[in-house]
Scaffold this active site. Structure first.
Site, PDB file in Angstrom:
ATOM      1  N   ASN A 164      -2.142  -0.593   6.218  1.00  0.00           N
ATOM      2  CA  ASN A 164      -2.079  -0.206   7.568  1.00  0.00           C
ATOM      3  C   ASN A 164      -4.194  -0.055   7.364  1.00  0.00           C
ATOM      4  OD1 ASN A 164      -2.684   1.679   5.475  1.00  0.00           O
ATOM      5  ND2 ASN A 164      -3.820   3.276   6.982  1.00  0.00           N
TER       6      ASN A 164
ATOM      7  N   ASP B 238      -0.293   5.137   1.018  1.00  0.00           N
ATOM      8  CA  ASP B 238      -0.549   6.188   1.745  1.00  0.00           C
ATOM      9  C   ASP B 238      -0.534   4.871   3.293  1.00  0.00           C
ATOM     10  OD1 ASP B 238      -0.965   8.487   0.503  1.00  0.00           O
ATOM     11  OD2 ASP B 238      -2.497   7.363  -0.269  1.00  0.00           O
TER      12      ASP B 238
ATOM     13  N   ASP C 119       0.779  -1.078   0.197  1.00  0.00           N
ATOM     14  CA  ASP C 119      -0.267   0.120   0.060  1.00  0.00           C
ATOM     15  C   ASP C 119       1.041   1.385  -0.047  1.00  0.00           C
ATOM     16  OD1 ASP C 119      -2.025   1.079   0.007  1.00  0.00           O
ATOM     17  OD2 ASP C 119      -1.331   2.291   2.263  1.00  0.00           O
TER      18      ASP C 119
END
Length: 181
Positions: free
Chosen positions: A154, A36, A34
């Protein structure tokens, strides 16, 4: 007060001939990353986020047009992310998968790749499934053999359809990274 940041340089130690041979005998697995809040933190004009210490200069600024409006993104790389990408690219095929718009995600991935050719496979918002206001990443878009993929992200919502593919160390890595920043 002027704060000067010094870049940390690591020596990239090449794999031993024995390790290279052993790796060549295995089918490479795919590590889905990922962007961001995992590899980077960013914010755009007029938005201040407390994910980075105040006064920390961005690693780079992106200027993109979204709906014909220019938007500047101030991007902070995670500490040691360049070293991390360099090392893990020796072991895994790296894939960037972000729920962000392609115009932004591609520009960030280009900066992180830095002409190394390690982040060539990329997936964006249009490859996600939108349900109840959240984007879920469709790992089957990357490879039908889900046993050869794992994801580092996240947001548990991003991979909720693939609980067997999440990295068990992602929480530990995320906590350690958050502690550094």
């Amino acid at each position: 007060m002027i704060i000067q940041h010094q870049t940390v340089k690591y020596e990239i130690i090449p794999l031993s001939p024995l390790s290279k041979h052993r790796l060549s005998m295995l089918k490479r697995k795919t590590l889905v990353l990922d962007l961001d809040e995992t590899l980077i933190h960013s914010h755009h004009d007029g938005v201040i986020r407390q994910t980075v210490k105040p006064g920390t200069p961005p690693d780079f600024v992106l200027k993109v047009n979204i709906d014909r409006h220019p938007v500047r993104f101030f991007v902070h790389k995670r500490p040691h992310v360049d070293y991390f990408l360099e090392v893990v690219s020796q072991w895994y095929d790296l894939v960037v998968f972000t729920a962000s718009m392609e115009i932004y995600g591609a520009a960030v991935a280009d900066k992180l790749d830095n002409n190394r050719g390690i982040l060539n496979r990329r997936y964006y918002r249009q490859h996600c499934h939108l349900a109840m206001g959240s984007y879920t990443k469709e790992l089957a878009e990357i490879c039908k053999d889900l046993s050869s993929i794992f994801i580092l992200d996240n947001s548990p919502v991003a991979y909720k359809h693939y609980p067997g593919n999440q990295s068990t160390c992602s929480c530990i890595i995320q906590c350690e990274i958050d502690h550094v920043i």
